[in-house]
Enzyme design. Structure first.
Site, PDB file in Angstrom:
ATOM      1  N   THR A  67      27.128  33.885 -29.488  1.00 37.23           N
ATOM      2  CA  THR A  67      28.092  33.684 -28.383  1.00 37.23           C
ATOM      3  C   THR A  67      29.499  33.770 -28.969  1.00 37.23           C
ATOM      4  O   THR A  67      30.033  34.850 -29.098  1.00 37.23           O
ATOM      5  CB  THR A  67      27.869  32.338 -27.650  1.00 37.23           C
ATOM      6  OG1 THR A  67      27.923  31.267 -28.581  1.00 37.23           O
ATOM      7  CG2 THR A  67      26.537  32.325 -26.948  1.00 37.23           C
ATOM      8  N   LYS A  86      22.207  31.139 -34.604  1.00 36.86           N
ATOM      9  CA  LYS A  86      23.528  31.300 -34.007  1.00 36.86           C
ATOM     10  C   LYS A  86      24.168  29.926 -33.941  1.00 36.86           C
ATOM     11  O   LYS A  86      23.510  28.888 -33.951  1.00 36.86           O
ATOM     12  CB  LYS A  86      23.452  31.936 -32.616  1.00 36.86           C
ATOM     13  CG  LYS A  86      22.775  31.118 -31.555  1.00 36.86           C
ATOM     14  CD  LYS A  86      23.629  30.174 -30.776  1.00 36.86           C
ATOM     15  CE  LYS A  86      24.915  30.778 -30.310  1.00 36.86           C
ATOM     16  NZ  LYS A  86      25.646  29.760 -29.451  1.00 36.86           N
ATOM     17  N   THR A 100      25.170  25.455 -27.900  1.00 36.97           N
ATOM     18  CA  THR A 100      23.929  25.753 -28.575  1.00 36.97           C
ATOM     19  C   THR A 100      24.008  26.054 -30.037  1.00 36.97           C
ATOM     20  O   THR A 100      24.907  26.714 -30.526  1.00 36.97           O
ATOM     21  CB  THR A 100      23.234  26.979 -27.974  1.00 36.97           C
ATOM     22  OG1 THR A 100      23.449  26.993 -26.607  1.00 36.97           O
ATOM     23  CG2 THR A 100      21.773  26.962 -28.270  1.00 36.97           C
ATOM     24  N   GLU A 135      34.354  26.757 -35.327  1.00 31.02           N
ATOM     25  CA  GLU A 135      35.487  27.184 -34.503  1.00 31.02           C
ATOM     26  C   GLU A 135      36.811  26.878 -35.198  1.00 31.02           C
ATOM     27  O   GLU A 135      37.114  25.722 -35.489  1.00 31.02           O
ATOM     28  CB  GLU A 135      35.422  26.496 -33.152  1.00 31.02           C
ATOM     29  CG  GLU A 135      34.267  27.035 -32.311  1.00 31.02           C
ATOM     30  CD  GLU A 135      34.077  26.259 -31.029  1.00 31.02           C
ATOM     31  OE1 GLU A 135      33.587  26.862 -30.078  1.00 31.02           O
ATOM     32  OE2 GLU A 135      34.423  25.066 -30.998  1.00 31.02           O
ATOM     33  N   ASN A 147      39.549  25.050 -27.987  1.00 32.40           N
ATOM     34  CA  ASN A 147      38.872  24.106 -27.104  1.00 32.40           C
ATOM     35  C   ASN A 147      39.751  23.485 -26.028  1.00 32.40           C
ATOM     36  O   ASN A 147      39.240  22.899 -25.075  1.00 32.40           O
ATOM     37  CB  ASN A 147      38.190  23.027 -27.938  1.00 32.40           C
ATOM     38  CG  ASN A 147      36.980  23.593 -28.651  1.00 32.40           C
ATOM     39  OD1 ASN A 147      36.039  24.038 -28.008  1.00 32.40           O
ATOM     40  ND2 ASN A 147      37.031  23.631 -29.971  1.00 32.40           N
ATOM     41  N   THR A 183      42.880  27.144 -19.388  1.00 35.68           N
ATOM     42  CA  THR A 183      44.261  27.264 -18.917  1.00 35.68           C
ATOM     43  C   THR A 183      44.887  28.606 -19.277  1.00 35.68           C
ATOM     44  O   THR A 183      44.261  29.406 -19.952  1.00 35.68           O
ATOM     45  CB  THR A 183      45.132  26.143 -19.518  1.00 35.68           C
ATOM     46  OG1 THR A 183      44.882  26.087 -20.917  1.00 35.68           O
ATOM     47  CG2 THR A 183      44.800  24.807 -18.903  1.00 35.68           C
TER      48      THR A 183
END
Lengths: 397, 397
Positions: free
Chosen positions: A148, A174, A185, A269, A392, A397
């Site tokens: 993803t 993943k 996930t 991330e 995040n 926005t």
């Protein structure tokens, strides 16, 4: 790409319209030419996705033939309709390949709270079932179709000779955070052509997950879909039933799972560093894990690494609030090999040299030693950057 | 500034060179004209600062006369020298005011791992002992001298009439995160002129802290110096010994502590929102607290609030991994009064309206309802912004 594909397995990864970008794959299929011993380890979240419910009810098993995986939609928080859709994915796959639905496992990852577009899933399963391949390209296409927000593909494989017979293991995973924006996930599937009994497969997988996927975090937020599956089809012709052989295979499985697991915080991330935390000298492995996890989840430790700051105070104080009893006088801390703290006090060190060592490498090693006992644990996490907050906070926005 | 200063207490806040900026105060003194019943609640971190060790050994007490507080240096991770320095602070204060050292409590906050500059401390205590004052200015000067990275002063007071006699409570606190860059402290002192026995003071403080300071977090990182003290000197002339009076005083103390506690995440590092999390319908208060704390510490929930994103999935999945058993079908979630989740599914809502309500206010209300029992908890936290990462990653660089 050198991958030891286990015998008797075929793979496919296709695009069927679940993701917006048609250049990305979003449906994967893994099929075995004979029944597999299969085991699964699942999220402990009480809010768990429909495919987790399906797989939990169908493992351990001695007759699994296929795993169907979609990305782009997690089929989580979707109530009764979600459960029906997961079952329908199993039925569609079974029909396309000629199995019983109960021998198909289902994985989903992506946005939560939305129903699966079943027409696209149906089309994807049909496409994938026509493109199954036993070569590396098929395997990598399947791995890509699981992703993803991941920045890179996560695969690992190993070969081991057991009783003169070569056995192969290959894994796909993943994850770019335990959870991504609305994407919840961490998934992994390991397939092997070893012959294993159901309880053996279960036992091997539990040990491997304990030493790999249970030892990582990006943000400490447990997802609704986490699933790790092991499928063993015996196509190598070798039944692994001796204790010594089991041990050998177990070590290889741990190795494959650790390589897959490490790749997740390395791809965390916004992450700029993969942090390896070694904790030793503990009474029990649980104590060592608890300390490692507490340090790994401290945003102050993670921001310090992002800033290349050898901030021993944040690490030592995180050990202190882990809940594990220890003698503070005997705590010793190394970062990248530099001794920073001993005898209840920081030791004189060159902060610029340590900072430099953090800045120059994408990997950081934190070593925490106590003198309470013989147990140890190794844990992996990512640093916390401004980019993580952007990813995040700015999602909607 | 309207503060009800309890009778018989005097306060001072001075600058003595612990902070770099001479316009900031860095040493506070609180003195009672008679012995106080005193109770303390301290950090549970196993790596705890020297003043925590001193105060722990000296509370509960029926004879405390003074509290000396320095900011700029936490006297934490300073070994035996640190313990001697904390004792020396008590001796210097006792000598300046004419008490016994054992009747002086000590608090420190600031950088960890460095020894206190005792010459400056000595000078500060001398200065402060000459400037003690019973008026509001002295009280506010003391409150200011506790601060480190705080953006604003944290005080709260209350008056309550018990058996016809007015009793006053006044509290001072500091904290802009459970820990700040190398600054590890949340401190609070509440003084009252109520007459209390030692065990009463202890009991009242524990209840109040359980419902206030134990219900906040900024980053989930427990400091080495956290301390909350209650001093009751009886100068009001009212001995509080009836159960109903105790209850009344307890309510006021909870109120004062909650106002001080809320101010800390409201001033959280980089924070743009104070988040109030109400959890109700739990079997026990422990369950409710555990859920609230899990949601409060999720970086994904905190970044969602920073981004004004009504991301129900992150909140619901955090409840799911709190470890508390519950029926997911009965979970109900409101954000700022909007119902977002019910019956195991998101409900249709206007995301722009909810987002707008978050964006327009510095406070956000999250309400999580289960149907497992009668227990509830309220918890406060701050959101997670890019500024938090800047503050904590760019500290040394």
């Amino acid at each position: 790409m050198d991958v030891a594909i286990p015998k008797g397995f075929r793979f496919a990864g296709v695009y069927c319209g679940l993701k917006k970008d048609p250049r990305k794959r979003d449906l994967a299929l893994i099929v075995s030419d004979r029944p597999c011993a299969a085991a699964g380890v699942y999220t402990q979240n009480r809010i768990f996705a429909a495919p987790v419910a399906w797989d939990r009810a169908h493992t351990p098993s001695h007759s699994v033939r296929a795993v169907v995986i979609n990305s782009g939609n997690a089929n989580a928080c979707t109530g009764r309709q979600g459960l029906e859709d997961a079952a329908e994915m199993a039925r569609l796959t079974a029909a396309a390949c000629g199995f019983a639905p109960d021998d198909v496992l289902v994985l989903s990852t992506g946005i939560i709270g939305e129903f699966l577009p079943m027409e696209r899933i149906r089309e994807g399963i049909r496409l994938a079932s026509e493109r199954l391949s036993a070569d590396v390209d098929g395997f990598l296409a399947a791995a890509d179709a699981m992703l993803t927000t991941d920045r890179f593909r996560k695969v690992a494989s190993a070969e081991v000779v057991v009783g003169g017979v070569p056995i192969r293991l290959a894994g796909l995973a993943k994850g770019a955070g335990m959870i991504s924006p609305q994407m919840a996930t961490m998934l992994a599937v390991v397939v092997t052509d070893a012959g294993l009994g159901v309880s053996q497969a279960d036992q091997l997988l539990r040990r491997a997950v304990d030493e790999s996927f249970h030892c990582i975090s990006v943000d400490g937020h447990m997802s609704t879909n986490d699933t790790v599956l092991l499928l063993a089809n015996g196509a190598s012709g070798k039944e692994v039933d001796q204790a010594a052989d089991m041990e050998l295979l177990s070590e290889k499985l741990v190795d494959v799972c650790q390589r897959l697991a490490r790749a997740i915080p390395a791809d965390g991330e916004g992450a700029t560093h993969l942090i390896t935390i070694d904790v030793c000298g503990c009474r029990t492995r649980e104590d060592a894990m608890r300390i490692a996890r507490t340090v790994a989840n401290s945003p102050l430790v993670k921001t310090a690494v992002a800033g290349a700051d050898p901030n021993w105070g944040r690490i030592v104080s995180a050990v202190g609030y882990s809940g594990v009893p220890f003698d503070p006088e005997k705590l010793m801390l190394h970062v990248n090999g530099y001794l920073l703290y001993q005898h209840g006090r920081p030791v004189p060190f060159d902060p610029e040299a340590v900072s430099q060592s953090i800045r120059q490498s994408p990997e950081v090693f934190i070593r925490i030693s106590l003198e309470e006992g013989p147990a140890a644990a190794r844990f992996w996490t990512s640093d916390l950057t401004v980019e993580y907050v952007h990813i995040n906070a700015d999602y909607h926005t």
